[in-house]
Scaffold this active site. Sequence first.
Site: not given
Ligand code: CAA
Length: 290
Positions: A97, A140, A143, A163
């Site tokens: 998400a 998400g 999921e 999460e």
């Molecule tokens: N939401 C918004 N933006 C996201 C994102 C997310 N879930 N995942 C990645 N991005 C964005 C980053 O903010 C970044 O944007 P900027 O360049 O503008 O800063 C861009 O994508 C590239 O990401 P990274 O620089 O972080 O890339 P990385 O290769 O270093 O890391 C990653 C990749 C491990 C996937 C890391 O981005 C990460 O941990 N992302 C979040 C994953 C996460 O927590 N997902 C769960 C979300 S909660 C959810 O989904 C709730 C539910 O159950 C419905």
Amino acid sequence: MLCSRATRPFASAFVRTAPLRVVRHSSAASEGAYEHLKVTTPRPGVGLITFNRPKALNALFTPLFHELNAALRAFDSSPEIGAMVLTGSERAFAAGADIKEMKDKTFADAYGADFIEMWSDLMHIKKPVISAVNGYALGGGCELAMMADIMYCSVGATFGQPEIKLGVIPGAGGSQRLTRAIGKSKAMEMILTGNNLSGKEAGERGLVAKVFDSAQECVDGALDTAEKIASYSKIAVKAAKEVVNKSQDLGVREGIEFERRVFHGLFGSKDQKIGMTAFAEKKKPQWTHE
Ligand code: CAA
């Protein structure tokens, strides 16, 4: 109009961060109508939906879901389409998400507006959907991939429900589907620690049906399977998906009774006569989908 095998879009190398290339627009779900998706019909009877938000690693947000649901519904109601494939880029199926979209939401915002309820519209699609997972499928994203009827991935895929690291829990079915797919202990470990599962482990644990060596092969494999499904009677395919899904909700006895009723019902279809007669006469069945 559908395109032939000869015009498959995946003959060349998979572009690392870019979504899959468009070959031919679908009359059912035109590619031009979408900002966050690529929507194509690369094989006979197959609709391909590719997430196209590369800068955010295909993070899932409301505008994308409006488009996804529209594309799924368009393919579901198109008589030309028999199965669908859902994929992302080589780097990310979807990184979850959109954290930036939801970080300031209050309880009233989330509960009052049924936040992410529309994410589950995929469950109401009647035609088979295959998720082809490459790169990150987190939160998400994981999921959504699990909502598909068949999951494929490449060895480089990363599945996770991180999460807990954000101070929340899975909200789009992760705690339920992951637990059913890989068992309570492993699902609990992943959800409580935020640790990921590799593509290889996903295959070993039965989360996915097949693991491919590369992203390209994963998408091609999903398209092959979708094309095969699309070549069968749409009536029989619809019934098969319905009875398998019932196994998730009903006890074995009720499930078998339900299956039997649907099986009996198919003797009222033209395609049952066509399929069985073709076998007896050693011919290829020409389905009418009736
Ligand atoms: N939401 C918004 N933006 C996201 C994102 C997310 N879930 N995942 C990645 N991005 C964005 C980053 O903010 C970044 O944007 P900027 O360049 O503008 O800063 C861009 O994508 C590239 O990401 P990274 O620089 O972080 O890339 P990385 O290769 O270093 O890391 C990653 C990749 C491990 C996937 C890391 O981005 C990460 O941990 N992302 C979040 C994953 C996460 O927590 N997902 C769960 C979300 S909660 C959810 O989904 C709730 C539910 O159950 C419905």
